[in-house]
Write an enzyme that holds these catalytic residues in place. Structure first.
Site, PDB file in Angstrom:
ATOM      1  N   GLU A  82       0.804  -1.223   0.000  1.00 26.11           N
ATOM      2  CA  GLU A  82       0.000   0.000   0.000  1.00 26.11           C
ATOM      3  C   GLU A  82       0.836   1.272   0.000  1.00 26.11           C
ATOM      4  O   GLU A  82       0.319   2.362  -0.264  1.00 26.11           O
ATOM      5  CB  GLU A  82      -0.941  -0.002   1.209  1.00 26.11           C
ATOM      6  CG  GLU A  82      -2.046  -1.047   1.108  1.00 26.11           C
ATOM      7  CD  GLU A  82      -2.926  -1.094   2.339  1.00 26.11           C
ATOM      8  OE1 GLU A  82      -2.480  -0.645   3.403  1.00 26.11           O
ATOM      9  OE2 GLU A  82      -4.060  -1.585   2.219  1.00 26.11           O
ATOM     10  N   GLU A 113       6.308 -22.535   7.178  1.00 27.79           N
ATOM     11  CA  GLU A 113       6.834 -21.741   8.295  1.00 27.79           C
ATOM     12  C   GLU A 113       7.750 -22.536   9.219  1.00 27.79           C
ATOM     13  O   GLU A 113       8.312 -21.982  10.162  1.00 27.79           O
ATOM     14  CB  GLU A 113       5.682 -21.180   9.113  1.00 27.79           C
ATOM     15  CG  GLU A 113       4.850 -22.216   9.849  1.00 27.79           C
ATOM     16  CD  GLU A 113       3.723 -21.589  10.647  1.00 27.79           C
ATOM     17  OE1 GLU A 113       3.705 -21.789  11.870  1.00 27.79           O
ATOM     18  OE2 GLU A 113       2.886 -20.892  10.048  1.00 27.79           O
TER      19      GLU A 113
END
Length: 271
Positions: A82, A113
């Site tokens: 953004e 992960e």
């Protein structure tokens, strides 16, 4: 590595959720969400020195990397993505790295992960330097992918920080600047996409927005460097110039499109 004594794994304050009405569910969730801002407020003394340290490095050309898995990784990628349209910065200034790569943005990637070396390996394609910063994001504070990235980044001379929702975690121990947002048990036990995720988003907003302001990407309170990528943003920029320069809408729009940004329009007018 997660255990039941972690705050993020403690039982919800509510039970028999399936027996609640919609009204009860949303009011209880809202009650829990009200606790998040206070948890972030308590972490402000940890956030401030981290931002100051990152600013110093960014002014030397350093970058900020967000590293996370699952919800935490997605929030990092979201915040980073953004910034270019909002503040007109290159997408190389702040970079989100998620365990499992881009596929993990929409789908769970099994075991992504759990490999402790993989986080640092994934950073290598960006050729990290000592002026860069790595911020690890993990509600549990025990995610191997994130811990490994922070440990190895610190060992290689990078600045490191982290955001967790538990106290005294392995991730916090590994980082130069741990940020601990202790939001308490989740409404649905262990669902850290809820309060923990909200706290992470709030802290990321704080960090990146403060950095962009300190890096000169805001004038007054306006996004004068935003990219003019759609009609809404062109209209917003036009109205900014109307107010700041006293032009008609048509004059302001012409000025904006010719210059390419609000900031460039203002600089041209000041010449």
């Amino acid at each position: 590595m997660e255990t039941k004594d972690q705050i993020t794994e403690q039982p919800s304050r509510y039970d028999n959720l399936e027996q609640m009405s919609v009204s009860e569910l949303i009011h209880h969730i809202n009650d829990e969400d009200l606790l998040v801002a206070e948890a972030v407020k308590r972490a402000l003394p940890q956030i401030e020195p981290f931002v100051e340290a990152v600013e110093e490095r960014m002014k030397r050309g350093g970058r900020l990397f967000y590293v996370g898995a699952g919800t935490s990784g997605r929030l990092g990628v979201l915040d980073a993505s953004e910034l270019p349209p909002t503040f007109g910065v290159p997408d190389s200034w702040v970079i989100g790295v998620i365990a499992g790569g881009d596929d993990a943005l929409r789908h769970a990637v099994e075991n992504a992960e759990d490999i402790i070396e993989r986080g640092w390996q994934d950073l290598q394609k960006y050729h990290p330097t000592a002026d860069d910063t790595v911020l690890g994001i993990a509600a549990s504070g025990t995610t191997p992918y994130v811990i490994g990235a922070i440990r190895l980044a610190r060992q290689n001379g990078l600045l490191t920080g982290c955001i967790t929702s538990n106290l005294n975690t392995p991730l916090a121990e590994a980082a130069d600047y741990p940020i601990e947002t202790i939001v308490g048990p989740e409404f649905v036990t262990g669902s850290s996409r809820m309060k923990s995720g909200t706290a992470q988003k709030m802290v990321l907003n704080m960090i990146s927005t403060s950095l962009m302001i300190r890096m000169g990407r805001v004038r007054g309170n306006r996004m004068v460097m935003m990219q003019l990528t759609n009609t809404k943003l062109v209209d917003r920029g036009t109205r900014m110039l109307q107010e700041l320069l006293g032009l008609s809408y048509e004059e302001a729009r012409e000025c904006l499109l010719e210059a390419g940004s609000v900031e460039k329009s203002l600089l041209k007018n000041e010449e």
